[in-house]
Write an enzyme that holds these catalytic residues in place. Structure first.
Site, PDB file in Angstrom:
ATOM      1  N   GLY A  50      -3.134   3.660  -2.866  1.00  7.81           N
ATOM      2  CA  GLY A  50      -3.041   2.556  -3.811  1.00  7.81           C
ATOM      3  C   GLY A  50      -2.809   1.276  -3.040  1.00  7.81           C
ATOM      4  O   GLY A  50      -2.060   1.254  -2.056  1.00  7.81           O
ATOM      5  N   ALA A  88       0.831  -1.204   0.000  1.00  5.12           N
ATOM      6  CA  ALA A  88       0.000   0.000   0.000  1.00  5.12           C
ATOM      7  C   ALA A  88       0.863   1.250   0.000  1.00  5.12           C
ATOM      8  O   ALA A  88       1.997   1.240   0.498  1.00  5.12           O
ATOM      9  CB  ALA A  88      -0.933   0.006   1.217  1.00  5.12           C
ATOM     10  N   ASP A  89       0.315   2.303  -0.571  1.00  4.59           N
ATOM     11  CA  ASP A  89       0.980   3.599  -0.549  1.00  4.59           C
ATOM     12  C   ASP A  89      -0.098   4.680  -0.523  1.00  4.59           C
ATOM     13  O   ASP A  89      -1.162   4.524  -1.138  1.00  4.59           O
ATOM     14  CB  ASP A  89       1.869   3.793  -1.781  1.00  4.59           C
ATOM     15  CG  ASP A  89       2.830   4.953  -1.601  1.00  4.59           C
ATOM     16  OD1 ASP A  89       3.881   4.750  -0.966  1.00  4.59           O
ATOM     17  OD2 ASP A  89       2.528   6.058  -2.081  1.00  4.59           O
ATOM     18  N   THR A  90       0.153   5.764   0.211  1.00  4.38           N
ATOM     19  CA  THR A  90      -0.824   6.853   0.343  1.00  4.38           C
ATOM     20  C   THR A  90      -0.150   8.176   0.020  1.00  4.38           C
ATOM     21  O   THR A  90       0.978   8.434   0.459  1.00  4.38           O
ATOM     22  CB  THR A  90      -1.397   6.897   1.772  1.00  4.38           C
ATOM     23  OG1 THR A  90      -2.045   5.654   2.059  1.00  4.38           O
ATOM     24  CG2 THR A  90      -2.413   8.018   1.919  1.00  4.38           C
TER      25      THR A  90
END
Length: 344
Positions: free
Chosen positions: A259, A222-224
Site C-alpha cells: 500500500g 508505504a506498507d507491505t
C-alpha cells in the site's frame, strides 16, 4: 543507506545563533570553522533525539521542540557522504557549559556571514535566515574541500526507515528525505488491500502532521504484507516463527501487497492525498526442512514481511512471479513514479 546521518542545530536567543568554533579537537575536518551544534545519529536513534542529546552534551542546554528546517545531502570526493538534518530551536533551558570540541559563542544573525564558514553552510544558512519553511539541498565538494555544486532537490519525504524503499527510490533518480513514522501500527478487520492502504496512510499522515509540512512537500508512506490462504504474515519475532512462515510458503503461490499513500502538503485547505495498492503473485519452489532451517536461522528473515526478501539469498527458492518485482522488494516504484508526476 550508504551515507552517514548527522544533525546540525542552531539554538536561537535574542536574534542570535549559538555557534561553535571548532578549535580544540585534533584532526578535526571542521578545524577553524564556525558551525552549529550536532553530531552522528546513533543506531536506533531518531534525528530529533540525536539533536537533543548532542545539544546537551556539547552545551549543557536542554532543547524543547527543536524544529526540523531542512535536510542537506553532502557529496564529497574526500570525505564520506553525509545526510544531515538541520534544526533550529528557540526554546531551551539550562546554563551554557564549556564545550570540549571548541569555543561556544552567541553570534547575532546579521554577523553570521562574517565568520569563517564552510561555503556550503552559507547556502543553507541563507535558507534558515530567510525563514524558508523546509529545504532539501545537495551540496557537492571536490577533493580540496571546495564547493563545486549546490542544488535544490525535490521535497519528497519517505515516511519509512526501510533501506530497501530508499534504495528503490534512488534507483529511479529520486533522493528522498527519510523521516520514519513513529506511530504504532494498528491493524483492524479490513481485508488485505484496505489494510495496506490504511497503514500507508497512517504513516504518511503522521509524518505530515508531526513536521507540519505546508509548502508543497510530498510525503510517501508505504506498507507491505504477505498473504497466504487469506492470512496476513507479518514480520517474524523469532527464528522459529520465521521457519513456520517459510514452511507455509514453500512449494506454493502467495500474494505480496504494498500500500502506498502520497500526500502533497499545502495549507489546511490545499492538502492532496492519494492511496493505492499493488498486488504481486510469488511462487516458491518446494524446500527441504534442512533448507528452511538453514535460511531461517540467519538474520535475513527477521525484518521482512513473510520472513523473506526476494532480493536476498531467498532468491534461490523463487520459482516465478506474476506482477511487479519491485513491489515484492517493498515499493512498486514504477507505479509510484507515474503517480508522483502529478505531485512533485
Amino acid at each position: 543507506m550508504s551515507m552517514v546521518s548527522t544533525t546540525l542545530g542552531h539554538i536561537e536567543r535574542d536574534g542570535a545563533y549559538l555557534m561553535l568554533l571548532r578549535n580544540k579537537k585534533k584532526n578535526d575536518l571542521n578545524e577553524g570553522k564556525w558551525i552549529g551544534i550536532g553530531g552522528h545519529v546513533e543506531a536506533g536513534e531518531t534525528p530529533a533525539a540525536c539533536m537533543k542529546r548532542e545539544a546537551y552534551e556539547e552545551t549543557g542546554l536542554t532543547l524543547h521542540h527543536p524544529k526540523l528546517r531542512g535536510v542537506v545531502e553532502f557529496r564529497s570526493e574526500r570525505w564520506e557522504d553525509e545526510h544531515m538534518y538541520v534544526y533550529t530551536c528557540p526554546k531551551f533551558e539550562g546554563e551554557l557549559t564549556e564545550c570540549s570540541e571548541g569555543e561556544l559563542r552567541w553570534i547575532p544573525k546579521e554577523q553570521i556571514f562574517d565568520l569563517p564558514l564552510w561555503e556550503g553552510d552559507k547556502v543553507f544558512l541563507n535558507y534558515l535566515l530567510s525563514d524558508e519553511p523546509f529545504f532539501h539541498l545537495e551540496l557537492r565538494y571536490d577533493a580540496e574541500d571546495r564547493l563545486v555544486g549546490a542544488e535544490q532537490l525535490p521535497k519528497l519525504i519517505l515516511a519509512s526507515q526501510s533501506p530497501r524503499r530508499y534504495e528503490l527510490l534512488t534507483q529511479i533518480g529520486l533522493m528522498p528525505v527519510v523521516l520514519p513514522s513513529e506511530k504504532e501500527e494498528k491493524r483492524h478487520g479490513e481485508g488485505p488491500e484496505e489494510l495496506v492502504k490504511n497503514l500507508s496512510a497512517m504513516k504518511a499522515e503522521d509524518v505530515a502532521e508531526t513536521y507540519a509540512f505546508s509548502n508543497g512537500e510530498v510525503v510517501l508512506g508505504a506498507d507491505t504484507i504477505v498473504v497466504v490462504d487469506g492470512e496476513i504474515l507479518g514480520k517474524p519475532h523469532t527464528h522459529e516463527e520465521a521457519a513456520e512462515m517459510i514452511r507455509r510458503l514453500q512449494g506454493r503461490t502467495h500474494e505480496v501487497l504494498s500500500g502506498v499513500t502520497l500526500i502533497r502538503c499545502g495549507g489546511p485547505e490545499d492538502r492532496v492525498k492519494k492511496s493505492f495498492a499493488v498486488r504481486t503473485e510469488v511462487t516458491v519452489y518446494p524446500m527441504t526442512e534442512e533448507e528452511i532451517l538453514l535460511y531461517t536461522e540467519s538474520d535475513e528473515p527477521m525484518d521482512k514481511a513473510g520472513a523473506y526478501g526476494i532480493q536476498g539469498s531467498f532468491a534461490a527458492f523463487i520459482k516465478g512471479i506474476s506482477g511487479d518485482y519491485s513491489n515484492v522488494v517493498g515499493l512498486p516504484v514504477g507505479r509510484v513514479w507515474h503517480e508522483l508526476r502529478d505531485f512533485l
